[in-house]
Motif scaffolding. Structure first.
Motif, mmCIF file in Angstrom:
data_model
loop_
_atom_site.group_PDB
_atom_site.id
_atom_site.type_symbol
_atom_site.label_atom_id
_atom_site.label_comp_id
_atom_site.label_asym_id
_atom_site.label_seq_id
_atom_site.Cartn_x
_atom_site.Cartn_y
_atom_site.Cartn_z
ATOM 1 N N ALA A 33 0.830 -1.206 0.000
ATOM 2 C CA ALA A 33 0.000 0.000 0.000
ATOM 3 C C ALA A 33 0.866 1.258 0.000
ATOM 4 O O ALA A 33 0.555 2.242 -0.675
ATOM 5 C CB ALA A 33 -0.926 -0.013 1.214
ATOM 6 N N ALA A 34 1.963 1.215 0.735
ATOM 7 C CA ALA A 34 2.849 2.380 0.806
ATOM 8 C C ALA A 34 3.449 2.705 -0.555
ATOM 9 O O ALA A 34 3.527 3.871 -0.957
ATOM 10 C CB ALA A 34 3.951 2.125 1.830
ATOM 11 N N HIS A 35 3.872 1.668 -1.274
ATOM 12 C CA HIS A 35 4.435 1.875 -2.606
ATOM 13 C C HIS A 35 3.369 2.411 -3.555
ATOM 14 O O HIS A 35 3.636 3.300 -4.379
ATOM 15 C CB HIS A 35 5.031 0.571 -3.125
ATOM 16 N N ALA A 36 2.167 1.884 -3.435
ATOM 17 C CA ALA A 36 1.071 2.359 -4.287
ATOM 18 C C ALA A 36 0.796 3.841 -4.042
ATOM 19 O O ALA A 36 0.629 4.617 -4.990
ATOM 20 C CB ALA A 36 -0.186 1.541 -4.025
ATOM 21 N N GLU A 37 0.758 4.222 -2.783
ATOM 22 C CA GLU A 37 0.486 5.624 -2.450
ATOM 23 C C GLU A 37 1.582 6.533 -2.987
ATOM 24 O O GLU A 37 1.309 7.632 -3.486
ATOM 25 C CB GLU A 37 0.365 5.761 -0.932
ATOM 26 N N ALA A 38 2.837 6.081 -2.908
ATOM 27 C CA ALA A 38 3.946 6.871 -3.433
ATOM 28 C C ALA A 38 3.851 7.012 -4.945
ATOM 29 O O ALA A 38 4.092 8.098 -5.493
ATOM 30 C CB ALA A 38 5.273 6.220 -3.035
ATOM 31 N N MET A 39 3.482 5.940 -5.615
ATOM 32 C CA MET A 39 3.363 5.980 -7.076
ATOM 33 C C MET A 39 2.244 6.928 -7.503
ATOM 34 O O MET A 39 2.383 7.679 -8.473
ATOM 35 C CB MET A 39 3.102 4.580 -7.610
ATOM 36 N N LEU A 40 1.136 6.896 -6.789
ATOM 37 C CA LEU A 40 0.016 7.779 -7.134
ATOM 38 C C LEU A 40 0.384 9.240 -6.966
ATOM 39 O O LEU A 40 -0.228 10.118 -7.589
ATOM 40 C CB LEU A 40 -1.202 7.444 -6.266
ATOM 41 N N GLY A 41 1.374 9.507 -6.129
ATOM 42 C CA GLY A 41 1.803 10.889 -5.927
ATOM 43 C C GLY A 41 2.756 11.394 -6.993
ATOM 44 O O GLY A 41 3.044 12.601 -7.027
ATOM 45 N N THR A 42 3.234 10.500 -7.858
ATOM 46 C CA THR A 42 4.224 10.914 -8.855
ATOM 47 C C THR A 42 3.769 10.715 -10.295
ATOM 48 O O THR A 42 4.269 11.391 -11.196
ATOM 49 C CB THR A 42 5.545 10.147 -8.657
#
Length: 231
Positions: A33-42
């Protein structure tokens, strides 16, 4: 279509990514989930496929957090949780669709296209732009009712321009729409794809906005009308 795939099982993730890539989609898989959230921010993804059983937190918590922040990306929950109560919980948390494992890849693809169609306010699969007709589900294009063969990257670029009619998109946004994080990208790759689209669909299909980026060009008038085969 650029998809963020949130799935912690490497075998399932690689199978989905390969299957959807074969249909012309760009897939970036992540396992937490953390990686997904980071990707959505970029990166500006078109849709997200979300597994619920993630190693760092339940996918529903991620989904609720994104919706609370008014992140509007269409989300398809893909999970083994098949109880009616689980489906209801997923939809109430903000999912746009819910598909239970095991699943058929053709159904997953159809649901993704339907989600994107609803998000863009279209009632039909076909996208019309003057003499150009594009079917993103079937990955087919016609100009003046004549089929035009496009590569996977060219289809992704065309789809992005058609779905953002009137908007100026930066080179970075267009690259994000057609390339995954793991793809090797040559410096002139975008210009090459734009050149090929103009050659195949007409010079006006992509308009260069100096200093800003690109946008869909003006539609050529439909004359004569398209035949009944794709009305």
């Amino acid at each position: 279509m650029h998809i963020l795939l949130v799935e912690d099982d490497p075998l399932i993730a690689s199978g989905i990514a390969a299957g959807l890539a074969a249909q012309g989609m760009t897939v970036d898989p992540v396992g937490t989930a953390a990686h997904a959230e980071a990707m959505l921010g970029t990166i500006a993804f078109d849709v997200m496929i979300l597994d619920l059983g993630l190693p760092d937190e339940d996918g529903l918590l991620l989904l609720r957090r994104l919706r609370a922040r008014e992140v509007t990306i269409p989300v398809l929950v893909l999970t083994a949780r098949d109880a009616v109560s689980d489906r209801v919980a997923g939809l109430q948390a903000g999912a746009d669709d819910y598909l239970v494992k095991p699943f058929d890849l053709r159904e997953l693809s159809a649901r993704l296209h339907a989600m994107l169609r609803r998000a863009s306010g279209r009632s039909s699969n076909l996208i019309r732009h003057g003499v150009l007709v594009y079917d993103p589900d079937a990955a087919l294009a016609w100009v003046n009712d004549t089929p035009v063969e496009l590569s996977r990257r060219e289809r992704a670029l065309l789809s992005t321009l058609l779905l953002n009619k009137g908007r100026v998109l930066t080179a970075g946004q267009l690259k994000d729409s057609i390339y995954g994080m793991s793809d090797e990208l040559e410096s002139n790759a975008l210009n090459v794809h734009i050149h090929h689209l103009r050659r195949k669909l007409g010079n006006d299909i992509v308009e260069t906005v100096r200093g800003l980026g690109y946008r869909l060009g003006a539609a050529a008038p439909v004359d004569p009308p398209l035949s009944g085969s794709r009305q």
